[in-house]
Write a protein that holds these residues in place. Structure first.
Motif, mmCIF file in Angstrom:
data_model
loop_
_atom_site.group_PDB
_atom_site.id
_atom_site.type_symbol
_atom_site.label_atom_id
_atom_site.label_comp_id
_atom_site.label_asym_id
_atom_site.label_seq_id
_atom_site.Cartn_x
_atom_site.Cartn_y
_atom_site.Cartn_z
ATOM 1 N N CYS A 5 -69.611 -85.555 25.682
ATOM 2 C CA CYS A 5 -69.773 -84.416 25.018
ATOM 3 C C CYS A 5 -70.609 -84.544 23.762
ATOM 4 C CB CYS A 5 -68.324 -83.562 25.227
ATOM 5 S SG CYS A 5 -68.335 -82.067 24.442
ATOM 6 N N GLN A 7 -71.689 -82.746 20.181
ATOM 7 C CA GLN A 7 -71.579 -81.648 19.350
ATOM 8 C C GLN A 7 -72.775 -81.848 18.313
ATOM 9 O OE1 GLN A 7 -68.952 -79.166 18.765
ATOM 10 N NE2 GLN A 7 -70.840 -78.450 17.744
ATOM 11 N N ASP A 21 -72.289 -80.461 27.036
ATOM 12 C CA ASP A 21 -71.132 -81.118 27.666
ATOM 13 C C ASP A 21 -71.673 -81.738 28.959
ATOM 14 O OD1 ASP A 21 -68.728 -81.931 28.966
ATOM 15 O OD2 ASP A 21 -67.594 -80.218 28.311
ATOM 16 N N THR A 23 -69.821 -83.904 30.973
ATOM 17 C CA THR A 23 -68.898 -84.132 31.515
ATOM 18 C C THR A 23 -68.356 -83.425 32.704
ATOM 19 O OG1 THR A 23 -67.214 -83.210 30.042
ATOM 20 C CG2 THR A 23 -67.848 -85.665 29.547
ATOM 21 N N VAL A 34 -66.565 -77.724 19.571
ATOM 22 C CA VAL A 34 -65.431 -78.341 20.323
ATOM 23 C C VAL A 34 -64.760 -79.488 19.447
ATOM 24 C CG1 VAL A 34 -66.284 -77.881 22.546
ATOM 25 C CG2 VAL A 34 -66.841 -79.914 21.426
ATOM 26 N N ASP A 35 -63.533 -79.592 19.534
ATOM 27 C CA ASP A 35 -62.752 -80.565 18.932
ATOM 28 C C ASP A 35 -62.796 -82.217 19.389
ATOM 29 O OD1 ASP A 35 -61.889 -79.048 17.057
ATOM 30 O OD2 ASP A 35 -60.141 -78.472 18.079
ATOM 31 N N ASP A 36 -63.259 -82.122 20.901
ATOM 32 C CA ASP A 36 -63.276 -83.455 21.486
ATOM 33 C C ASP A 36 -64.468 -83.808 21.930
ATOM 34 O OD1 ASP A 36 -63.764 -81.326 23.323
ATOM 35 O OD2 ASP A 36 -62.304 -82.006 24.973
ATOM 36 N N ALA A 37 -65.439 -83.523 21.269
ATOM 37 C CA ALA A 37 -66.863 -84.221 21.365
ATOM 38 C C ALA A 37 -66.555 -85.801 21.157
ATOM 39 C CB ALA A 37 -67.981 -83.551 20.348
ATOM 40 N N GLY A 38 -67.606 -86.566 21.820
ATOM 41 C CA GLY A 38 -67.488 -87.808 21.830
ATOM 42 C C GLY A 38 -68.366 -88.175 20.621
ATOM 43 N N THR A 40 -70.888 -86.365 17.166
ATOM 44 C CA THR A 40 -71.505 -85.319 16.484
ATOM 45 C C THR A 40 -72.814 -85.597 15.766
ATOM 46 O OG1 THR A 40 -69.101 -84.333 16.051
ATOM 47 C CG2 THR A 40 -70.960 -83.644 14.691
ATOM 48 N N GLY A 71 -69.095 -90.657 15.561
ATOM 49 C CA GLY A 71 -68.342 -90.905 16.707
ATOM 50 C C GLY A 71 -68.976 -91.958 17.238
ATOM 51 N N ASP A 72 -69.043 -91.773 18.730
ATOM 52 C CA ASP A 72 -69.506 -93.044 19.775
ATOM 53 C C ASP A 72 -70.977 -93.113 19.616
ATOM 54 O OD1 ASP A 72 -70.127 -94.763 21.634
ATOM 55 O OD2 ASP A 72 -69.019 -93.477 23.279
#
Length: 84
Positions: A5, A7, A21, A23, A34-38, A40, A71-72
């Protein structure tokens, strides 16, 4: 297959908060946060358009500070699969 995901925080004229997204069974792109993005991705909307249209190299943008990744990082590197 990308399973993540994203952002996007695009600044300046034409910018905004966007989520891609990958996923979900059907790819989703929507204006949201979203709070759960892999990962940003932060950059100007103008630079993002240049990136998508091939006028800006992603690695150069990162080195020049035009592109910020939180992030990732490996997930961010997979952007080329669906942007290019």
């Amino acid at each position: 297959q990308i399973d993540g995901c994203y952002q996007f925080h695009l600044t300046g004229e034409g910018g905004g908060e966007w989520v891609v997204d990958l996923t979900q069974p059907s790819d989703q792109c929507r204006q949201a946060t979203v709070d759960d993005a892999g990962v940003t991705i932060t950059m100007s909307a103008a630079d993002f358009l240049d990136l998508v249209q091939g006028r800006l190299n992603g690695r150069m943008a990162l080195m020049q500070g035009k592109l910020k990744v939180d992030g990732d990082f490996s997930l961010a590197m997979k952007l080329q699969q669906f942007l290019g």
